[in-house]
Design a protein around this motif. Structure first.
Motif, PDB file in Angstrom:
ATOM      1  N   UNK A 202      14.891 -35.456 -36.907  1.00  0.00           N
ATOM      2  CA  UNK A 202      13.801 -36.417 -37.073  1.00  0.00           C
ATOM      3  C   UNK A 202      12.562 -35.672 -37.552  1.00  0.00           C
ATOM      4  N   UNK A 203      11.585 -36.385 -38.138  1.00  0.00           N
ATOM      5  CA  UNK A 203      10.371 -35.717 -38.618  1.00  0.00           C
ATOM      6  C   UNK A 203       9.631 -35.041 -37.467  1.00  0.00           C
ATOM      7  N   UNK A 204       9.142 -33.834 -37.714  1.00  0.00           N
ATOM      8  CA  UNK A 204       8.464 -33.118 -36.635  1.00  0.00           C
ATOM      9  C   UNK A 204       7.137 -33.760 -36.257  1.00  0.00           C
ATOM     10  N   UNK A 205       6.547 -34.545 -37.168  1.00  0.00           N
ATOM     11  CA  UNK A 205       5.282 -35.198 -36.832  1.00  0.00           C
ATOM     12  C   UNK A 205       5.470 -36.610 -36.298  1.00  0.00           C
ATOM     13  N   UNK A 206       6.715 -37.047 -36.154  1.00  0.00           N
ATOM     14  CA  UNK A 206       7.017 -38.371 -35.599  1.00  0.00           C
ATOM     15  C   UNK A 206       8.204 -38.253 -34.639  1.00  0.00           C
ATOM     16  N   UNK A 207       8.028 -37.549 -33.519  1.00  0.00           N
ATOM     17  CA  UNK A 207       9.150 -37.268 -32.618  1.00  0.00           C
ATOM     18  C   UNK A 207       9.488 -38.439 -31.695  1.00  0.00           C
ATOM     19  N   UNK A 208      10.021 -39.504 -32.249  1.00  0.00           N
ATOM     20  CA  UNK A 208      10.339 -40.680 -31.446  1.00  0.00           C
ATOM     21  C   UNK A 208      11.395 -40.365 -30.389  1.00  0.00           C
ATOM     22  N   UNK A 209      12.447 -39.640 -30.800  1.00  0.00           N
ATOM     23  CA  UNK A 209      13.502 -39.289 -29.854  1.00  0.00           C
ATOM     24  C   UNK A 209      13.138 -38.047 -29.059  1.00  0.00           C
ATOM     25  N   UNK A 210      12.608 -37.048 -29.734  1.00  0.00           N
ATOM     26  CA  UNK A 210      12.300 -35.786 -29.078  1.00  0.00           C
ATOM     27  C   UNK A 210      11.248 -35.908 -28.003  1.00  0.00           C
ATOM     28  N   UNK A 227       5.596 -40.361 -42.459  1.00  0.00           N
ATOM     29  CA  UNK A 227       6.206 -39.082 -42.813  1.00  0.00           C
ATOM     30  C   UNK A 227       6.858 -39.179 -44.179  1.00  0.00           C
ATOM     31  N   UNK A 228       7.353 -38.049 -44.660  1.00  0.00           N
ATOM     32  CA  UNK A 228       7.865 -37.964 -46.032  1.00  0.00           C
ATOM     33  C   UNK A 228       9.274 -38.509 -46.205  1.00  0.00           C
ATOM     34  N   UNK A 229      10.044 -38.635 -45.123  1.00  0.00           N
ATOM     35  CA  UNK A 229      11.466 -38.918 -45.228  1.00  0.00           C
ATOM     36  C   UNK A 229      11.727 -40.423 -45.316  1.00  0.00           C
ATOM     37  N   UNK A 230      11.738 -40.955 -46.527  1.00  0.00           N
ATOM     38  CA  UNK A 230      11.975 -42.376 -46.715  1.00  0.00           C
ATOM     39  C   UNK A 230      13.383 -42.738 -46.228  1.00  0.00           C
ATOM     40  N   UNK A 231      13.454 -43.804 -45.417  1.00  0.00           N
ATOM     41  CA  UNK A 231      14.729 -44.231 -44.862  1.00  0.00           C
ATOM     42  C   UNK A 231      15.007 -43.675 -43.481  1.00  0.00           C
ATOM     43  N   UNK A 232      14.314 -42.630 -43.097  1.00  0.00           N
ATOM     44  CA  UNK A 232      14.419 -42.036 -41.769  1.00  0.00           C
ATOM     45  C   UNK A 232      13.407 -42.674 -40.836  1.00  0.00           C
ATOM     46  N   UNK A 233      13.704 -42.658 -39.561  1.00  0.00           N
ATOM     47  CA  UNK A 233      12.729 -42.874 -38.477  1.00  0.00           C
ATOM     48  C   UNK A 233      11.656 -43.901 -38.811  1.00  0.00           C
ATOM     49  N   UNK A 234      11.978 -45.205 -38.724  1.00  0.00           N
ATOM     50  CA  UNK A 234      10.903 -46.192 -38.828  1.00  0.00           C
ATOM     51  C   UNK A 234       9.988 -46.071 -37.617  1.00  0.00           C
ATOM     52  N   UNK A 235       9.036 -46.973 -37.474  1.00  0.00           N
ATOM     53  CA  UNK A 235       8.077 -46.833 -36.378  1.00  0.00           C
ATOM     54  C   UNK A 235       8.611 -47.400 -35.057  1.00  0.00           C
ATOM     55  N   UNK A 236       9.908 -47.570 -34.988  1.00  0.00           N
ATOM     56  CA  UNK A 236      10.543 -48.029 -33.748  1.00  0.00           C
ATOM     57  C   UNK A 236      11.927 -47.401 -33.649  1.00  0.00           C
ATOM     58  N   UNK A 237      12.467 -47.344 -32.435  1.00  0.00           N
ATOM     59  CA  UNK A 237      13.828 -46.859 -32.221  1.00  0.00           C
ATOM     60  C   UNK A 237      14.742 -48.076 -32.253  1.00  0.00           C
ATOM     61  N   UNK A 238      15.650 -48.127 -33.217  1.00  0.00           N
ATOM     62  CA  UNK A 238      16.489 -49.303 -33.405  1.00  0.00           C
ATOM     63  C   UNK A 238      17.446 -49.500 -32.236  1.00  0.00           C
ATOM     64  N   UNK A 239      17.959 -50.703 -32.124  1.00  0.00           N
ATOM     65  CA  UNK A 239      18.906 -51.020 -31.052  1.00  0.00           C
ATOM     66  C   UNK A 239      20.157 -50.155 -31.155  1.00  0.00           C
ATOM     67  N   UNK A 240      20.675 -49.942 -32.376  1.00  0.00           N
ATOM     68  CA  UNK A 240      21.880 -49.132 -32.539  1.00  0.00           C
ATOM     69  C   UNK A 240      21.634 -47.685 -32.121  1.00  0.00           C
ATOM     70  N   UNK A 241      20.448 -47.173 -32.438  1.00  0.00           N
ATOM     71  CA  UNK A 241      20.111 -45.809 -32.011  1.00  0.00           C
ATOM     72  C   UNK A 241      20.017 -45.729 -30.494  1.00  0.00           C
ATOM     73  N   UNK A 242      19.367 -46.705 -29.876  1.00  0.00           N
ATOM     74  CA  UNK A 242      19.258 -46.712 -28.408  1.00  0.00           C
ATOM     75  C   UNK A 242      20.624 -46.761 -27.749  1.00  0.00           C
ATOM     76  N   UNK A 243      21.547 -47.508 -28.355  1.00  0.00           N
ATOM     77  CA  UNK A 243      22.895 -47.593 -27.797  1.00  0.00           C
ATOM     78  C   UNK A 243      23.620 -46.255 -27.868  1.00  0.00           C
TER      79      UNK A 243
END
Length: 512
Positions: A202-210, A227-243
Motif C-alpha cells: 500500500x502507499x506509504x503515505x496512505x497506510x490504511x491497513x498498516x 497518492x500516485x498509485x491509480x487503482x490502489x487504495x481508495x479512501x476506504x477499506x473495501x468490504x472484500x479487503x476487510x473479509x
C-alpha cells in the motif's frame, strides 16, 4: 492458436514471467503480467464475472444500463464486456485520473461522468449510487461483489498454481483496491499451501491497513492521503479487503513510496522489457523487499495489474519528450544521410526536483522531519516554528503534495529555469508524525491567505500557488524576486507555462 467466438473468451491465462535483471540472484521473482488481458488489465476478469453473475441472477435485465465507479481499469473492462453483450455503460470517475482512461472508455462507447478530485473515491462511488437509484441502472458494486473475488479464485489463482507445477511459493505479493484479487487468490493459495505468505502493498503515505485503524462508517479513512498509485487504495477499506483481513489471509503489509513505484515501473520497461503502470511498479517494489529477505531458492510471485499505456499523461512519463534531445540530434547528425536538423538542439530534460524535504543536493532538509519520540501532538505554535524553520533553509521553498499535478507543474517551471528549491511534501510519511503535514495546512493558509497547495515562498515571502507562479514568470515579477534574492536562473528561457499544466486542463482536452 485456437479460434474464439468472442473477445471475452480471451480473458485470463496471462503469463507468469521470471525476472532476471532487477532481482536478487538467488531468489526467483515471477510476475503475473495482467496487461495480456484484451483491455490491458486484471480488471477484465472481474468485469466479465460481475456481468455474467448478474445475468444469471436476473439482477441485470437485457438492455439495462450498467454503471460503476472506477479509477479506469474496471470501467475499461466493463466497456469491453458491455460493448460485446449490448449493455449501455455509464462510468463515474474522479477528474484526477489519467486522460487516457477517459478516452478509452468513450472510444468503447461508455459515458463518463467526472466527479471532483477533492471528493476522492467515496465521491465517485456516491455519484454512481445516486445515478443508479435515480435512473434504474444496474450498479456493479465491485468493492463488495463476491463475483469479483470468485473469478480470481477460479482463474487467477489456479493459473498461478498450474504454472508453478508444484513448486512451493514463498510469497504472493499484491496491492489492494477493490480487494477482489486479494481475497480470491489468497484463499486458494493458502488452501494449497498454508505456508505461502500473502503480502499486501500500500502507499506509504496512505497506510490504511498498516495503521491498524478501523474504517469509519460512511467516511474517508483517517489515514488516507492522495497518492500516485491509480487503482490502489481508495479512501476506504473495501468490504472484500476487510473479509480477507478477517479471515487471516494477510501475513504482511508493506508500505511503498510513490517515487519507488515510478522508478520500478520505468526499470521494468528498460531492464526487463515489461511495460506496466504505476501500481505494478509499486507492487514490484514490495515484492523486491520480500525477495531480499527470502531464503535462497525461494519463489516470490508479484501481480502486475495493468499496462503502462494509460499513464502517458501522468508523472510516470515525466521527462519523456516528443522531440529529439541533444544526444539524439547528435546521433542523427553523425551520418550524412536522412538527417533531421533543427536550428538548435533541444536540451536534455533535467530530472524533477528532489522529493520530500530534501534540497537540490539531496541533503535532508531538517532533522526535525524525523518522527519525535514524544507521543504528544505538536501545538499550532510548533507548526508555526516548523514552518519558519523550513523558510530559513532555502531561498525558494515550495510546500507541496507528492501526488498533486499542480505541484508537478510548478516543479517543471523551476526545473526549466534551473532554480534550486526546497520541496516540503506535506503528504509524505516524514510529515505524518503527529499529523504535522495536516497541522501545517492552516498555518500556511493564515500566512498566505489561501488554503490551496502548492504554496511557494521566495526569500521568506509568499508568492502564491501554481497559477501565481506562472503569472509571475509571464509578467517578469518572478525574475525580479529571484534577482533580489541573488538566485540564479535562466532569464533567457522561453517557456509556455500552459504546456506545463495537467493535460486535462488544456483547452484541446476539454471534451476528452
Amino acid at each position: 492458436m485456437p479460434r474464439y467466438a468472442s473477445i471475452l473468451e480471451t480473458i485470463g491465462r496471462t503469463p507468469l514471467v521470471r525476472l532476471a535483471r532487477l532481482v536478487p540472484p538467488d531468489v526467483n521473482v515471477h510476475v503475473k503480467v495482467e496487461a495480456f488481458n484484451p483491455m490491458g488489465s486484471v480488471k477484465d476478469r472481474m468485469a466479465l464475472a460481475v456481468i455474467e453473475a448478474a445475468e444469471r441472477s436476473g439482477a441485470l435485465r437485457p438492455g439495462q444500463t450498467v454503471i460503476e465507479a472506477t479509477s479506469g481499469n474496471t470501467g475499461i473492462g466493463l466497456a469491453m464486456v458491455c460493448a460485446r453483450k449490448g449493455y449501455p455503460l455509464v462510468v463515474t470517475m474522479a477528474e484526477s485520473f489519467s486522460l487516457e482512461r477517459r478516452r478509452l472508455l468513450r472510444f468503447l462507447g461508455a459515458r463518463v461522468v467526472l466527479t471532483p478530485a477533492s471528493e476522492k473515491g467515496s465521491g465517485m462511488l456516491a455519484k454512481a449510487i445516486e445515478l443508479a437509484e435515480t435512473h434504474g441502472y444496474f450498479l456493479c458494486r465491485q468493492f463488495e461483489n463476491e463475483a469479483n473475488a470468485e473469478v480470481h479464485s477460479r482463474t487467477t489463482a489456479r493459473e498461478i498454481l498450474d504454472d508453478m507445477q508444484g513448486e512451493p511459493i514463498h510469497a504472493w505479493v499484491t496491492g489492494f483496491g477493490t480487494g477482489g484479487t486479494l481475497k480470491g487468490v489468497s484463499r486458494v493459495l493458502k488452501a494449497a499451501d498454508p505456508t505461502t505468505r500473502v503480502v499486501v502493498a500500500e502507499p506509504d503515505n496512505a497506510p490504511l491497513l498498516g495503521s491498524g485503524e478501523a474504517q469509519p462508517q460512511g467516511k474517508s479513512h483517517p489515514r488516507f492521503r492522495p497518492h500516485l498509485m491509480q487503482g490502489w487504495s481508495p479512501d476506504f477499506i473495501s468490504a472484500l479487503t476487510r473479509q480477507a483481513l478477517a479471515a487471516g489471509m494477510v501475513d504482511e503489509v508493506v508500505p511503498v513510496a510513490g517515487e519507488d513505484a515510478l522508478r520500478l515501473a520505468r526499470e521494468l520497461a528498460c531492464k526487463e522489457g515489461i511495460f506496466v503502470g504505476i501500481s505494478a511498479g509499486a507492487t514490484l517494489a514490495a515484492a523486491l523487499q520480500v525477495a531480499r529477505r527470502a531464503p535462497a531458492g525461494s519463489h516470490v510471485i508479484c501481480m502486475l495489474p495493468d499496462t503502462g499505456e494509460r499513464y502517458q499523461s501522468t508523472s510516470l512519463f515525466e521527462g519523456i519528450e516528443d522531440e529529439m534531445n541533444a544526444e539524439e540530434l547528435a546521433l542523427s547528425r553523425s551520418t550524412p544521410g536522412c538527417r533531421f536538423d533543427t536550428p538548435a538542439a533541444t536540451p536534455a530534460p533535467r530530472p524533477p526536483a528532489t522529493p520530500v524535504a530534501q534540497d537540490a543536493t539531496g541533503q535532508v532538509a531538517s532533522s526535525d522531519e524525523k518522527a519525535s519520540s514524544d507521543d504528544k501532538a505538536p501545538s499550532d505554535i510548533e507548526a508555526e516554528r516548523r514552518l519558519d524553520d523550513y523558510l530559513t533553509q532555502a531561498p525558494v521553498v515550495m510546500f507541496a503534495l507528492a501526488w498533486c499535478e499542480f505541484c508537478w507543474a510548478a516543479r517543471k517551471l523551476f526545473d526549466r529555469l534551473g532554480v534550486e528549491f526546497l520541496s516540503v511534501e506535506l503528504d509524505a510519511p516524514a510529515c505524518q508524525a503527529h499529523d504535522m503535514g495536516v497541522r501545517l495546512r492552516p498555518v500556511l493558509a493564515r500566512r498566505t491567505g489561501a488554503p490551496t497547495i502548492p504554496q511557494i515562498f521566495i526569500g521568506g515571502e509568499p508568492l502564491g500557488g501554481c497559477g501565481e507562479l506562472f503569472e509571475a514568470w509571464r509578467d517578469g515579477s518572478l525574475g525580479e524576486r529571484l534577482n533580489a534574492c541573488g538566485i540564479a536562473y535562466d532569464a533567457e528561457a522561453e517557456i509556455d507555462t500552459e504546456r506545463l499544466l495537467p493535460a486535462w486542463l488544456h483547452p484541446r482536452s476539454a471534451t476528452a
